[in-house]
Write an enzyme that holds these catalytic residues in place. Structure first.
Site, PDB file in Angstrom:
ATOM      1  N   SER A   1       0.814  -1.211   0.000  1.00 38.71           N
ATOM      2  CA  SER A   1       0.000   0.000   0.000  1.00 38.71           C
ATOM      3  C   SER A   1       0.851   1.267   0.000  1.00 38.71           C
ATOM      4  O   SER A   1       2.029   1.260   0.371  1.00 38.71           O
ATOM      5  CB  SER A   1      -0.920   0.024   1.223  1.00 38.71           C
ATOM      6  OG  SER A   1      -1.744  -1.115   1.226  1.00 38.71           O
TER       7      SER A   1
HETATM    8  N1  SAM Z   1      -0.825  -4.847   3.974  1.00 40.72           N
HETATM    9  C1  SAM Z   1      -0.089  -5.195   2.791  1.00 40.72           C
HETATM   10  C2  SAM Z   1       1.314  -4.664   2.801  1.00 40.72           C
HETATM   11  O1  SAM Z   1       1.692  -3.948   3.718  1.00 40.72           O
HETATM   12  O2  SAM Z   1       2.044  -4.995   1.856  1.00 40.72           O
HETATM   13  C3  SAM Z   1      -0.781  -4.795   1.516  1.00 40.72           C
HETATM   14  C4  SAM Z   1      -2.012  -5.517   1.341  1.00 40.72           C
HETATM   15  S1  SAM Z   1      -2.619  -5.654  -0.288  1.00 40.72           S
HETATM   16  C5  SAM Z   1      -3.251  -4.118  -0.595  1.00 40.72           C
HETATM   17  C6  SAM Z   1      -4.058  -6.636   0.139  1.00 40.72           C
HETATM   18  C7  SAM Z   1      -3.707  -8.047   0.540  1.00 40.72           C
HETATM   19  O3  SAM Z   1      -4.892  -8.668   1.014  1.00 40.72           O
HETATM   20  C8  SAM Z   1      -3.221  -8.898  -0.621  1.00 40.72           C
HETATM   21  O4  SAM Z   1      -1.972  -9.448  -0.323  1.00 40.72           O
HETATM   22  C9  SAM Z   1      -4.292  -9.957  -0.754  1.00 40.72           C
HETATM   23  O5  SAM Z   1      -3.818 -11.208  -1.196  1.00 40.72           O
HETATM   24  C10 SAM Z   1      -4.831 -10.020   0.648  1.00 40.72           C
HETATM   25  N2  SAM Z   1      -6.173 -10.597   0.771  1.00 40.72           N
HETATM   26  C11 SAM Z   1      -7.234 -10.464  -0.063  1.00 40.72           C
HETATM   27  N3  SAM Z   1      -8.289 -11.151   0.418  1.00 40.72           N
HETATM   28  C12 SAM Z   1      -7.889 -11.734   1.583  1.00 40.72           C
HETATM   29  C13 SAM Z   1      -8.532 -12.576   2.534  1.00 40.72           C
HETATM   30  N4  SAM Z   1      -9.795 -12.974   2.405  1.00 40.72           N
HETATM   31  N5  SAM Z   1      -7.819 -12.963   3.609  1.00 40.72           N
HETATM   32  C14 SAM Z   1      -6.514 -12.587   3.785  1.00 40.72           C
HETATM   33  N6  SAM Z   1      -5.850 -11.815   2.896  1.00 40.72           N
HETATM   34  C15 SAM Z   1      -6.535 -11.380   1.814  1.00 40.72           C
END
Ligand code: SAM
Length: 253
Positions: free
Chosen positions: A103
């Site tokens: 992000s």
């Molecule tokens: N917080 C992260 C970082 O600091 O790099 C960035 C997050 S990215 C915007 C969103 C993340 O949420 C992705 O890695 C995605 O695979 C994960 N995600 C999506 N749906 C999810 C779920 N149901 N449970 C856990 N993770 C999930």
């Protein structure tokens, strides 16, 4: 408000790739962490000016000193793919593989700040991704539990956080929609992928008096970052913070 959309990240990467290579060659960005301090400090200044510029949305014109200190400390270049090291301290989301993104630093700081985390708090993050947000949370909280649905990302982030010495972060691979019941209740919960609604299991796992930040909306509609607070009697208040664009919360729910 731009944050962690993968297509946006790809566009930014293309737009800045030539410039980045140029800067990388000319300035010979060093590989030692301490030598990125100036770039990171500049990133934090940009984050602070974005915070002030969006205060009419967020209701806060400044970040707490503890959040600022965490943003100054966590080395974002450790969490981006090596090929993108030169872009690590741009106030931008970046691709991390598997169609996901790390992000935008401003959004990381704002979401952390909105949760008003105190020393010793237990925090749950849904969407570990690169592990960067978990590291920032670990600087301000007592313990952090972070769930990632994409196995290679979750495993890689877990190993990285461990190698960086974050002993107060636990990671797991799974569907974060259902939270982490064995570690509940949490003082604060952060969801870093856009959901169509606030997952009821997460509401149940939030302590009375606790706070949750979550982007709500779909990929094709405006999403809003929401602040959800659980009152002592268990009822909820919600506040719309600002428009955002996140990758979707996936999973079988
Ligand atoms: N917080 C992260 C970082 O600091 O790099 C960035 C997050 S990215 C915007 C969103 C993340 O949420 C992705 O890695 C995605 O695979 C994960 N995600 C999506 N749906 C999810 C779920 N149901 N449970 C856990 N993770 C999930």
């Amino acid at each position: 408000m731009n944050n962690c959309n993968d297509r946006t990240g790809t566009r930014i990467m293309k737009r800045h790739f030539a410039l980045g290579i140029f800067l990388f060659c000319c300035c010979a960005l060093p590989s030692q962490g301490g030598e990125f301090d100036a770039a990171r400090h500049k990133m934090v200044e940009t984050v602070l000016s974005d915070t002030a510029a969006t205060s009419s949305y967020s209701g806060s014109s400044a970040l707490s000193p503890r959040v600022v200190a965490a943003m100054e400390k966590v080395e974002r270049h450790r969490f981006v793919p090596t090929a993108l090291t030169a872009f690590a301290y741009f106030n931008r989301p970046l691709p991390i593989g598997h169609g996901q993104t790390i992000s935008q630093p401003f959004i990381v700081a704002l979401m952390t700040d909105l949760m008003k985390i105190e020393e010793g708090d237990r925090v749950l993050e849904i969407g570990t991704g690169s592990g960067y947000q978990a590291a920032v949370l670990a600087e301000v909280a007592g313990s952090v539990y972070s769930i990632e649905i994409i196995e290679p990302l979750g495993k890689q982030a877990g190993k990285l956080l461990e190698s960086l010495g974050y002993r107060n972060v636990e990671t797991r691979v799974g569907d974060g929609y259902y939270g982490w019941p064995e570690a509940a209740p949490f003082d604060a919960i952060m969801v870093t992928a856009a959901a169509s609604h606030v997952p009821p299991p997460l509401i149940r796992q939030l302590k009375p008096g606790g706070r949750m930040v979550i982007p709500l909306g779909t990929q094709f509609m405006t999403q809003y970052l929401m602040l959800v607070e659980k009152r002592q009697d268990g009822s909820l208040t919600t506040r719309q913070i600002l428009p955002v664009r996140f990758v979707p919360l996936t999973g079988g729910h």
